[in-house]
Motif scaffolding. Structure first.
Motif, PDB file in Angstrom:
ATOM      1  N   LEU A 219       0.826  -1.202   0.000  1.00  8.78           N
ATOM      2  CA  LEU A 219       0.000   0.000   0.000  1.00  8.78           C
ATOM      3  C   LEU A 219       0.864   1.259   0.000  1.00  8.78           C
ATOM      4  CD1 LEU A 219      -2.846  -1.028   2.476  1.00  8.78           C
ATOM      5  CD2 LEU A 219      -3.019  -0.734  -0.006  1.00  8.78           C
ATOM      6  N   THR A 311      -8.176   5.150  -7.146  1.00 10.98           N
ATOM      7  CA  THR A 311      -7.451   4.944  -5.883  1.00 10.98           C
ATOM      8  C   THR A 311      -8.115   3.872  -5.038  1.00 10.98           C
ATOM      9  OG1 THR A 311      -6.693   7.249  -5.870  1.00 10.98           O
ATOM     10  CG2 THR A 311      -6.646   6.057  -3.772  1.00 10.98           C
ATOM     11  N   GLN A 315      -6.426   0.141  -4.149  1.00 15.46           N
ATOM     12  CA  GLN A 315      -6.120  -0.221  -2.759  1.00 15.46           C
ATOM     13  C   GLN A 315      -6.836  -1.511  -2.352  1.00 15.46           C
ATOM     14  OE1 GLN A 315      -7.353   3.425  -0.857  1.00 15.46           O
ATOM     15  NE2 GLN A 315      -5.281   4.259  -0.826  1.00 15.46           N
TER      16      GLN A 315
END
Length: 328
Positions: A219, A311, A315
């Protein structure tokens, strides 16, 4: 042929081809009279384009009618097909019809079969990110076009850094051309490393973190890539290429192959010296485990192409990918 069908995901290469076609057909003084582009959201765009292409040209040069991002070769209503069949055979010699689309034409469709009789089809596909030799060829071709001299080492470095992003490749080449300012000397590795951002290498670090199930590190690297404005689809393409390479190396290992050249050929790796390091990387992984990464990566690619929040989906899927290792 007065009809052209351009399709594929390499938008930059397609744009260049469209510009060349436009310059060849149109007279600059009469462009406003003889050039019409129809966006995909315009109602009855195909019918209007077919009517427009039959209109006599004004002044010098020819006429160009462009259907942008058309779905004509994926779905075609009967009334549109009838208009195609009536119009295409009688288009004037100085009028040209251009159809562009990111999607591959459906060969089963009546409209596609009919277009095949009259149109010139041209594909603009991206080089798969794992085909390093083709990426190096693309780099050398771009360097020759722009007027930049490269060594084999700098060509490989650029291919590794840029991947299959044609637009970025030409942007970086222009930057390098301006930097050398007409010098006839080939660019060295130090200069390329200084000027060209290697986000592909960072994505490979992301792949390594996923492979070892290190969610926090993965991450973190992903955050760096997002902050550097790295396109999500390019991140996914590099990840798919890396996991595909690891899978092929592991398959060859379990098949008992020991020859690095044979493994490199099967995995489409340009440098057989990389095989030893790849073997160490996949030593603790199984073939079924490596295979299980690929559907998740495909789901990620589809979600990005369908407009998911970049995004958030990156993730989420990175966490899921890291869990594949943790579940073994």
């Amino acid at each position: 042929m007065p009809i052209y069908v351009y399709w594929g995901e390499d938008d930059f290469a397609m744009e260049k081809a469209v510009a060349v076609l436009r310059d060849r057909i149109l007279d600059p003084l009469w462009t406003s009279f003889n050039y019409t582009a129809f966006p995909p959201d315009q109602a009855d765009a195909v019918i209007q384009a077919l009517n427009q292409v039959m209109t006599p040209t004004f002044g010098a040069g020819g006429r160009l009618v462009w259907l942008i991002n058309t779905t004509l070769c994926q779905q075609c209503p009967e009334n549109v097909l009838s208009e195609l069949q009536r119009t295409l055979p009688v288009i004037p010699e100085d009028s040209f019809l251009l159809l562009t689309s990111r999607n591959k034409p459906d060969e089963r469709l009546k409209a596609t079969k009919f277009l095949k009789q009259f149109a010139q089809f041209q594909e603009f596909s991206l080089v798969p990110p794992w085909k390093t030799e083709l990426l190096v060829q693309a780099v050398n071709q771009a360097a020759q076009t722009v007027g930049v001299k490269l060594t084999p080492q700098t060509a490989e470095l650029l291919a590794e850094s840029i991947g299959n992003d044609t637009r970025l490749l030409y942007t970086e080449m222009e930057k390098l051309r301006l930097y050398i300012a007409g010098s006839n000397k080939p660019l060295d590795v130090k200069t390329v490393t200084l000027l060209v951002r290697n986000t592909t290498q960072n994505t490979l670090q992301l792949a390594a973190a996923i492979r070892t199930g290190d969610t926090a590190k993965a991450l973190g690297v992903l955050g760096d890539l997002i902050n550097a404005a790295e396109p999500g689809l390019r991140i996914v393409a590099t990840l798919i290429g890396q996991f595909r390479t690891w899978l092929w190396v592991k398959i060859m290992m379990e098949a008992g192959e020991r020859n690095p050249q044979a493994i490199a050929q099967a995995a489409e790796i340009n440098n057989p010296k990389r095989i030893y390091f790849l073997q160490q990387e996949v030593k603790s992984l199984s073939v079924p485990q490596l295979i299980s990464y690929l559907p998740l990566l495909l789901e990620l690619e589809v979600s990005l192409k369908q407009g998911a929040s970049e995004t958030s989906i990156l993730q989420t899927k990175v966490i899921e990918l890291c869990q594949v290792y943790q579940r073994r």
